[in-house]
Design an enzyme around this catalytic site. Structure first.
Site, PDB file in Angstrom:
ATOM      1  N   SER A  64       0.802  -1.229   0.000  1.00 27.53           N
ATOM      2  CA  SER A  64       0.000   0.000   0.000  1.00 27.53           C
ATOM      3  C   SER A  64       0.831   1.273   0.000  1.00 27.53           C
ATOM      4  CB  SER A  64      -0.963   0.016   1.187  1.00 27.53           C
ATOM      5  OG  SER A  64      -0.267   0.228   2.391  1.00 27.53           O
TER       6      SER A  64
ATOM      7  N   LYS B 117       0.943   4.365   6.977  1.00 29.10           N
ATOM      8  CA  LYS B 117       0.362   5.215   5.929  1.00 29.10           C
ATOM      9  C   LYS B 117       0.956   6.621   6.039  1.00 29.10           C
ATOM     10  CE  LYS B 117      -2.890   2.202   4.679  1.00 29.10           C
ATOM     11  NZ  LYS B 117      -2.587   1.290   3.629  1.00 29.10           N
TER      12      LYS B 117
END
Length: 179
Positions: free
Chosen positions: A45, A88
């Site tokens: 990701s 993230k």
């Protein structure tokens, strides 16, 4: 008499080793809890910034001295399942309005230049208004990232942020700071 003295010395030596091992364990526990931790990245990701199976150094105490900023890469407890940690990029901070139109990110109405994303983003999302002391998170591999756009609980609270990713230690061919 000699036997008792050697038994006593042996006991002192054993206690010395036990004390040293216990102290080392407590110091390591303190460092891992409050200073830094190593994390593995199991998903793509954050490609291309962070690769699969990279080992990263997370500084845990840094946000006691500086605010969490847009662009920081952080480790946090996933809001929909706090037993899982995610890595993230911070996209929005408290008060920001996040809007994604035709794959372009706008923060407070301003188009963002994002040289770190893997490929142009697809889709329309938002607008999202980030609550105070919360953050909107997205992966750099926008088209293949489970992030704030898709979660039931869209925002990460300040208390759920475990630390800032600052350095990659493995593989050695990519050793260095993370931005």
């Amino acid at each position: 008499m000699v036997e008792k003295k050697s038994d006593s010395n042996l006991m002192k030596e054993v206690l010395s080793w036990v004390w040293t091992i216990l102290l080392a364990f407590l110091i390591a526990l303190f460092i891992r809890t409050y200073v830094f931790e190593l994390v593995d990245v199991p998903t793509g990701s954050m490609l291309n910034t962070i690769q699969l199976d990279d080992k990263l150094v997370v500084i845990k105490f840094i946000y006691r001295f500086e605010p969490i900023k847009r662009g920081d890469i952080v480790v946090f407890k996933y809001p929909d399942n706090p037993s899982v940690n995610y890595v993230k990029r911070v996209i929005g901070v408290g008060g920001d309005i996040i809007d994604i139109k035709e794959g372009k990110l706008y923060i407070n109405g301003v188009l963002q230049h994002e040289p770190y994303i893997k490929e142009p983003m697809v889709g329309n999302f938002g607008p999202y208004k980030v609550p105070k002391d919360h953050f909107f998170m997205m992966g750099d591999n926008r088209n293949d990232s489970s992030d704030s756009r898709y979660w039931a609980h869209k925002y990460v609270s300040k208390d759920a942020i475990l630390g800032k990713v600052v350095f990659r230690i493995f593989p050695l061919s990519r050793l260095g700071s993370i931005k």
